[in-house]
Write a protein that holds these residues in place. Sequence first.
Motif, PDB file in Angstrom:
ATOM      1  N   ILE A 158       0.863  -1.178   0.000  1.00 21.64           N
ATOM      2  CA  ILE A 158       0.000   0.000   0.000  1.00 21.64           C
ATOM      3  C   ILE A 158       0.899   1.227   0.000  1.00 21.64           C
ATOM      4  N   VAL A 159       0.596   2.164  -0.870  1.00 21.75           N
ATOM      5  CA  VAL A 159       1.344   3.416  -0.959  1.00 21.75           C
ATOM      6  C   VAL A 159       0.406   4.545  -0.532  1.00 21.75           C
ATOM      7  N   SER A 160       0.805   5.270   0.490  1.00 25.20           N
ATOM      8  CA  SER A 160      -0.016   6.342   1.047  1.00 25.20           C
ATOM      9  C   SER A 160       0.625   7.678   0.703  1.00 25.20           C
ATOM     10  N   VAL A 161       0.014   8.405  -0.223  1.00 23.74           N
ATOM     11  CA  VAL A 161       0.600   9.661  -0.696  1.00 23.74           C
ATOM     12  C   VAL A 161       0.300  10.767   0.310  1.00 23.74           C
ATOM     13  N   SER A 162       1.318  11.151   1.039  1.00 23.02           N
ATOM     14  CA  SER A 162       1.210  12.219   2.024  1.00 23.02           C
ATOM     15  C   SER A 162       1.772  13.502   1.424  1.00 23.02           C
ATOM     16  N   SER A 163       2.372  14.341   2.247  1.00 26.91           N
ATOM     17  CA  SER A 163       2.890  15.629   1.788  1.00 26.91           C
ATOM     18  C   SER A 163       3.737  16.247   2.888  1.00 26.91           C
ATOM     19  N   SER A 164       4.618  17.161   2.488  1.00 26.77           N
ATOM     20  CA  SER A 164       5.319  17.953   3.508  1.00 26.77           C
ATOM     21  C   SER A 164       4.322  18.804   4.283  1.00 26.77           C
ATOM     22  N   TYR A 189      -5.381  20.474   6.005  1.00 28.04           N
ATOM     23  CA  TYR A 189      -4.627  19.649   5.052  1.00 28.04           C
ATOM     24  C   TYR A 189      -3.496  18.926   5.762  1.00 28.04           C
ATOM     25  N   GLY A 190      -2.783  19.645   6.627  1.00 24.88           N
ATOM     26  CA  GLY A 190      -1.689  19.032   7.366  1.00 24.88           C
ATOM     27  C   GLY A 190      -2.145  17.881   8.239  1.00 24.88           C
ATOM     28  N   GLN A 191      -3.266  18.056   8.925  1.00 26.00           N
ATOM     29  CA  GLN A 191      -3.805  16.978   9.758  1.00 26.00           C
ATOM     30  C   GLN A 191      -4.102  15.740   8.922  1.00 26.00           C
ATOM     31  N   ALA A 192      -4.722  15.944   7.757  1.00 30.42           N
ATOM     32  CA  ALA A 192      -5.070  14.818   6.891  1.00 30.42           C
ATOM     33  C   ALA A 192      -3.826  14.114   6.363  1.00 30.42           C
ATOM     34  N   LYS A 193      -2.793  14.898   6.035  1.00 28.59           N
ATOM     35  CA  LYS A 193      -1.570  14.304   5.501  1.00 28.59           C
ATOM     36  C   LYS A 193      -0.774  13.587   6.590  1.00 28.59           C
ATOM     37  N   THR A 194      -0.844  14.067   7.825  1.00 22.23           N
ATOM     38  CA  THR A 194      -0.261  13.311   8.942  1.00 22.23           C
ATOM     39  C   THR A 194      -0.987  11.987   9.108  1.00 22.23           C
ATOM     40  N   ALA A 195      -2.298  12.029   8.959  1.00 24.68           N
ATOM     41  CA  ALA A 195      -3.083  10.792   9.063  1.00 24.68           C
ATOM     42  C   ALA A 195      -2.651   9.782   8.004  1.00 24.68           C
ATOM     43  N   ASN A 196      -2.290  10.253   6.811  1.00 28.31           N
ATOM     44  CA  ASN A 196      -1.814   9.335   5.768  1.00 28.31           C
ATOM     45  C   ASN A 196      -0.558   8.592   6.199  1.00 28.31           C
ATOM     46  N   VAL A 197       0.342   9.279   6.907  1.00 30.38           N
ATOM     47  CA  VAL A 197       1.566   8.627   7.381  1.00 30.38           C
ATOM     48  C   VAL A 197       1.240   7.643   8.501  1.00 30.38           C
ATOM     49  N   LEU A 198       0.430   8.077   9.445  1.00 38.55           N
ATOM     50  CA  LEU A 198       0.073   7.205  10.566  1.00 38.55           C
ATOM     51  C   LEU A 198      -0.645   5.947  10.088  1.00 38.55           C
ATOM     52  N   PHE A 199      -1.445   6.078   9.034  1.00 35.26           N
ATOM     53  CA  PHE A 199      -2.092   4.900   8.474  1.00 35.26           C
ATOM     54  C   PHE A 199      -1.056   3.875   8.024  1.00 35.26           C
ATOM     55  N   ALA A 200      -0.005   4.328   7.351  1.00 33.08           N
ATOM     56  CA  ALA A 200       1.026   3.406   6.865  1.00 33.08           C
ATOM     57  C   ALA A 200       1.728   2.710   8.022  1.00 33.08           C
ATOM     58  N   VAL A 213       2.495  -4.617   3.438  1.00 34.07           N
ATOM     59  CA  VAL A 213       3.224  -3.499   4.033  1.00 34.07           C
ATOM     60  C   VAL A 213       2.732  -2.203   3.412  1.00 34.07           C
ATOM     61  N   ALA A 214       2.884  -1.122   4.158  1.00 31.36           N
ATOM     62  CA  ALA A 214       2.457   0.193   3.688  1.00 31.36           C
ATOM     63  C   ALA A 214       3.523   1.218   4.016  1.00 31.36           C
ATOM     64  N   ASN A 215       3.749   2.133   3.096  1.00 27.21           N
ATOM     65  CA  ASN A 215       4.666   3.243   3.309  1.00 27.21           C
ATOM     66  C   ASN A 215       4.016   4.530   2.834  1.00 27.21           C
ATOM     67  N   ALA A 216       4.476   5.655   3.381  1.00 25.93           N
ATOM     68  CA  ALA A 216       3.973   6.966   3.012  1.00 25.93           C
ATOM     69  C   ALA A 216       5.079   7.774   2.349  1.00 25.93           C
ATOM     70  N   LEU A 217       4.675   8.828   1.658  1.00 25.68           N
ATOM     71  CA  LEU A 217       5.671   9.606   0.937  1.00 25.68           C
ATOM     72  C   LEU A 217       5.234  11.037   0.713  1.00 25.68           C
ATOM     73  N   MET A 218       6.223  11.863   0.474  1.00 24.38           N
ATOM     74  CA  MET A 218       6.061  13.220  -0.024  1.00 24.38           C
ATOM     75  C   MET A 218       6.478  13.210  -1.493  1.00 24.38           C
TER      76      MET A 218
END
Length: 319
Positions: A158-164, A189-200, A213-218
């Motif tokens: 799983i690839v979770s597209v987050s952001s800086s 937006y920041g809260q949602a993108k943090t959630a993307n990382v925590l999901f991974a 496995v899951a990873n997040a990215l910027m």
Amino acid sequence: MAQTAELIRTPFGATSTAAEVVQDVDLSGKRAIVTGGGSGIGIETARALAGAGADVTLAVRRVEAAEEVAADIRATSGNQAVHVAPLELVDPASIAAFAAAWSGPLHILVNNAGVMAIQELTRSPGGQEMQFATNHLGHFALAQALHPALASAGGARIVSVSSSGHLRSPVVFDDLDYRFRVYDPFGAYGQAKTANVLFAVEATRRWEDDGIVANALMPGGIFTALQRHVGGSDYIAQARERFADAGVHFKTPEQGAATSVLLAASPLLDGVGGRYFDDCNEAVVLTERTDLTISGVAPYALDPANAERLWQVSLDLTT
């Protein structure tokens, strides 16, 4: 999986393209879903996966426009196994229908679709702040619904597209939906993108025994339709000027998709999960940020306790 002292390094970097990342990768027999695959870096993510031989489904809101994208990907990749399916991430019925229509294994799920900095406080039909609902909860529900397909693949990613943008805010558990705080478009937006990382982080912990496995990215600084809520071309011009002296490399969509494709397909990441990457390499953990920080990951986004709490909250909100 917590970040170790030794960060993962690859031969790729900020200027690498998605096609370069999978140049020597054979995805024949693999099946992939790219949410938001009809626009922005989603197109180039799907194109690279198809070019490597994967069977790719674009999961999108606007089916007609995505059909044109799919036709172009078929033509440029030579791979006819590129499909389009409707998906509305703030509609539980749409998510359920998409998952019900899927049969067989799923090897790659790229949670790419997203919305950024909606200017007025907007809530989903379920009552959640729209960015949190779209960027996190919808993808969370989708992954839950597709878990059997992922588990049956034997080594799914799983690839979770987050952001800086995640550096702007942790997940504020006591007020996810801005019912007490003053609404801040970029904070939401920041809260949602943090959630993307925590999901991974938590998906890897819970599902690693299922071979998932899951990873997040910027992805990097890329100018696409994602900026439509903050001024479009005007915002882009201002950003170029603001970051001109900071050494920030703005990317093409082909470069912006590279880290997503690396996490989705590269053998360099076999068995790796629960991490955050930027510019095709694992990111350093920061102790603070400035207005010009776009690299690195906040410690709160990798915190296992935060990840476990968010998972339970997300279950409560989607089931």
